[in-house]
Design a protein around this motif. Sequence first.
Motif, PDB file in Angstrom:
ATOM      1  N   VAL A   1      30.735 -46.095  24.237  1.00 47.81           N
ATOM      2  CA  VAL A   1      30.311 -45.103  25.232  1.00 47.81           C
ATOM      3  C   VAL A   1      29.836 -43.838  24.530  1.00 47.81           C
ATOM      4  O   VAL A   1      28.841 -43.218  24.909  1.00 47.81           O
ATOM      5  N   LYS A   2      30.568 -43.448  23.471  1.00 43.94           N
ATOM      6  CA  LYS A   2      30.196 -42.245  22.726  1.00 43.94           C
ATOM      7  C   LYS A   2      28.825 -42.395  22.094  1.00 43.94           C
ATOM      8  O   LYS A   2      28.008 -41.458  22.110  1.00 43.94           O
ATOM      9  N   ARG A   3      28.567 -43.606  21.540  1.00 47.70           N
ATOM     10  CA  ARG A   3      27.251 -43.845  20.920  1.00 47.70           C
ATOM     11  C   ARG A   3      26.134 -43.764  21.960  1.00 47.70           C
ATOM     12  O   ARG A   3      25.016 -43.341  21.660  1.00 47.70           O
ATOM     13  N   PHE A   4      26.441 -44.144  23.208  1.00 42.69           N
ATOM     14  CA  PHE A   4      25.425 -44.084  24.274  1.00 42.69           C
ATOM     15  C   PHE A   4      25.189 -42.653  24.745  1.00 42.69           C
ATOM     16  O   PHE A   4      24.048 -42.230  24.948  1.00 42.69           O
ATOM     17  N   LEU A   5      26.270 -41.904  24.928  1.00 42.02           N
ATOM     18  CA  LEU A   5      26.157 -40.565  25.504  1.00 42.02           C
ATOM     19  C   LEU A   5      25.590 -39.548  24.534  1.00 42.02           C
ATOM     20  O   LEU A   5      24.937 -38.584  24.954  1.00 42.02           O
ATOM     21  N   THR A   6      25.795 -39.748  23.231  1.00 45.53           N
ATOM     22  CA  THR A   6      25.333 -38.751  22.265  1.00 45.53           C
ATOM     23  C   THR A   6      23.829 -38.545  22.314  1.00 45.53           C
ATOM     24  O   THR A   6      23.354 -37.404  22.449  1.00 45.53           O
ATOM     25  N   PRO A   7      23.006 -39.591  22.272  1.00 44.71           N
ATOM     26  CA  PRO A   7      21.550 -39.352  22.359  1.00 44.71           C
ATOM     27  C   PRO A   7      21.118 -38.823  23.724  1.00 44.71           C
ATOM     28  O   PRO A   7      20.169 -38.043  23.826  1.00 44.71           O
ATOM     29  N   VAL A   8      21.851 -39.223  24.772  1.00 39.56           N
ATOM     30  CA  VAL A   8      21.521 -38.700  26.102  1.00 39.56           C
ATOM     31  C   VAL A   8      21.738 -37.197  26.138  1.00 39.56           C
ATOM     32  O   VAL A   8      20.915 -36.430  26.670  1.00 39.56           O
ATOM     33  N   ALA A   9      22.868 -36.750  25.579  1.00 39.99           N
ATOM     34  CA  ALA A   9      23.159 -35.322  25.548  1.00 39.99           C
ATOM     35  C   ALA A   9      22.135 -34.565  24.715  1.00 39.99           C
ATOM     36  O   ALA A   9      21.722 -33.452  25.069  1.00 39.99           O
ATOM     37  N   ILE A  10      21.688 -35.164  23.610  1.00 35.74           N
ATOM     38  CA  ILE A  10      20.691 -34.505  22.759  1.00 35.74           C
ATOM     39  C   ILE A  10      19.365 -34.363  23.506  1.00 35.74           C
ATOM     40  O   ILE A  10      18.726 -33.305  23.474  1.00 35.74           O
ATOM     41  N   VAL A  11      18.958 -35.428  24.203  1.00 39.28           N
ATOM     42  CA  VAL A  11      17.701 -35.374  24.974  1.00 39.28           C
ATOM     43  C   VAL A  11      17.801 -34.323  26.076  1.00 39.28           C
ATOM     44  O   VAL A  11      16.870 -33.529  26.297  1.00 39.28           O
ATOM     45  N   ALA A  12      18.949 -34.294  26.804  1.00 40.28           N
ATOM     46  CA  ALA A  12      19.124 -33.322  27.882  1.00 40.28           C
ATOM     47  C   ALA A  12      19.068 -31.902  27.346  1.00 40.28           C
ATOM     48  O   ALA A  12      18.445 -31.016  27.952  1.00 40.28           O
ATOM     49  N   ALA A  13      19.723 -31.666  26.227  1.00 38.08           N
ATOM     50  CA  ALA A  13      19.695 -30.331  25.630  1.00 38.08           C
ATOM     51  C   ALA A  13      18.284 -29.958  25.207  1.00 38.08           C
ATOM     52  O   ALA A  13      17.845 -28.807  25.370  1.00 38.08           O
ATOM     53  N   GLY A  14      17.548 -30.941  24.656  1.00 37.59           N
ATOM     54  CA  GLY A  14      16.172 -30.665  24.250  1.00 37.59           C
ATOM     55  C   GLY A  14      15.291 -30.309  25.431  1.00 37.59           C
ATOM     56  O   GLY A  14      14.476 -29.372  25.372  1.00 37.59           O
ATOM     57  N   LEU A  15      15.461 -31.065  26.551  1.00 37.78           N
ATOM     58  CA  LEU A  15      14.664 -30.773  27.750  1.00 37.78           C
ATOM     59  C   LEU A  15      15.012 -29.397  28.315  1.00 37.78           C
ATOM     60  O   LEU A  15      14.120 -28.660  28.753  1.00 37.78           O
ATOM     61  N   ALA A  16      16.307 -29.062  28.300  1.00 37.60           N
ATOM     62  CA  ALA A  16      16.705 -27.746  28.797  1.00 37.60           C
ATOM     63  C   ALA A  16      16.095 -26.636  27.952  1.00 37.60           C
ATOM     64  O   ALA A  16      15.646 -25.609  28.471  1.00 37.60           O
ATOM     65  N   MET A  17      16.054 -26.843  26.631  1.00 36.03           N
ATOM     66  CA  MET A  17      15.467 -25.840  25.744  1.00 36.03           C
ATOM     67  C   MET A  17      13.973 -25.694  25.992  1.00 36.03           C
ATOM     68  O   MET A  17      13.441 -24.582  26.033  1.00 36.03           O
ATOM     69  N   ILE A  18      13.307 -26.841  26.192  1.00 36.97           N
ATOM     70  CA  ILE A  18      11.863 -26.784  26.477  1.00 36.97           C
ATOM     71  C   ILE A  18      11.615 -26.038  27.788  1.00 36.97           C
ATOM     72  O   ILE A  18      10.719 -25.197  27.886  1.00 36.97           O
ATOM     73  N   GLY A  19      12.450 -26.341  28.832  1.00 36.03           N
ATOM     74  CA  GLY A  19      12.307 -25.651  30.104  1.00 36.03           C
ATOM     75  C   GLY A  19      12.505 -24.162  29.970  1.00 36.03           C
ATOM     76  O   GLY A  19      11.764 -23.358  30.568  1.00 36.03           O
ATOM     77  N   ALA A  20      13.512 -23.777  29.169  1.00 41.67           N
ATOM     78  CA  ALA A  20      13.767 -22.354  28.971  1.00 41.67           C
ATOM     79  C   ALA A  20      12.605 -21.678  28.262  1.00 41.67           C
ATOM     80  O   ALA A  20      12.194 -20.565  28.614  1.00 41.67           O
ATOM     81  N   LEU A  21      12.047 -22.362  27.270  1.00 37.93           N
ATOM     82  CA  LEU A  21      10.913 -21.782  26.543  1.00 37.93           C
ATOM     83  C   LEU A  21       9.696 -21.632  27.445  1.00 37.93           C
ATOM     84  O   LEU A  21       8.974 -20.633  27.371  1.00 37.93           O
ATOM     85  N   VAL A  22       9.459 -22.630  28.314  1.00 37.89           N
ATOM     86  CA  VAL A  22       8.322 -22.543  29.247  1.00 37.89           C
ATOM     87  C   VAL A  22       8.505 -21.362  30.187  1.00 37.89           C
ATOM     88  O   VAL A  22       7.577 -20.588  30.445  1.00 37.89           O
ATOM     89  N   ALA A  23       9.751 -21.190  30.722  1.00 39.83           N
ATOM     90  CA  ALA A  23      10.014 -20.081  31.636  1.00 39.83           C
ATOM     91  C   ALA A  23       9.845 -18.741  30.940  1.00 39.83           C
ATOM     92  O   ALA A  23       9.238 -17.808  31.485  1.00 39.83           O
ATOM     93  N   VAL A  24      10.377 -18.633  29.703  1.00 41.75           N
ATOM     94  CA  VAL A  24      10.281 -17.370  28.969  1.00 41.75           C
ATOM     95  C   VAL A  24       8.846 -17.037  28.607  1.00 41.75           C
ATOM     96  O   VAL A  24       8.422 -15.876  28.613  1.00 41.75           O
TER      97      VAL A  24
END
Length: 369
Positions: free
Chosen positions: A5-28
Amino acid sequence: MPPSVKRFLTPVAIVAAGLAMIGALVAVSGVVSVRASSGHWAITRWFLSFSMARSVSTDSLDVTVPETLDDPAMILRGAGHYQTGCYACHGNPTTPHPRVAAAMLPPPPYLPDVTAQWEPEELFTIVKHGVKMAGMPAWPTEARDAREDEVWAVVAFLRAFPGLSESEYRELVWGDLEEGRAALSAAGIERAHVQTCVRCHGVDGNGRGAGAFPLLAGQSREYLAASLRAYASGGRPSGMMEPIAAELTAAEVDALAEYFAAQTPRPSEPRSPDGQAIARGALIAREGVPARHVPSCIDCHGPGKAVENEEYPRLAGQPAWYLVTQLELFASGARAGTERANLMHEVADTLTEDQMADVAAYYAAVPAE
């Protein structure tokens, strides 16, 4: 946590964090335009329209549609508010698309073109609650559930609107406004915003017939002035009256109260032919309901003797629907008004729905004094 489960969730969390960062950069960065002149992408328009339709449909699931939407009096009440509160954005037969509103995003639709797309309960939901991110406000009363009767009146008008010609719309909305303006000007009431009172209440304060509006003619100056102040403060809730009363100066409140108090009430035909209801209501008006500790109505509101206090309204000749609505507002705790309005809460709390209807039928059948 199991390693798989940990191996599955780790890349998901990385992708989600990356998308959130991209969204924040677009807004800023500010590259997402908020200019109304830029319009929406086609996919954005579709998504927003689809989401609104689904939201309105879901929100209206528990709405019960009254059987009176075809009542001419209800349509007439809704017409008056439409011209005051809705026309500026949604237009009328003379000006279907007001120029300023047409530059909004999304542009408000000309309602005769779209009302058939919505069921009555959906129109009610839109008028009552408004629409986010569309410039469509909610019904302008602090207690949102207090004046659903007014919202339904607007819905009744909207359903009739597509079938109205320009001349029919003008007659429904304006009535004898020109005559009223002349009469009010002679009384020193000059501002056009204030003169629109006669659009609904009639130049003589008798409500334009049809039992659509409460009668102002013959009420005391004290009661009329106190009512306008209560509307302006929000103590007496009304999405139709609050916005108008809030714009009045103290001098205009006094002048309007003086003008309508001086008008002569005229007899009107009672809308309820139910003689038994009128007889039951007469008994309540004369004797109260002793078993429920309800005092008589006549002692404070007439008819047949001087009203005890000038801030008490005279009820003779008032439309039955109006009287029932006021009793229901008192019973719900939503209605204030004059300094002694609290006296009515105990009375309204105690009356049954049938008793409210009976006493309203009686007063509607009594000629105005």
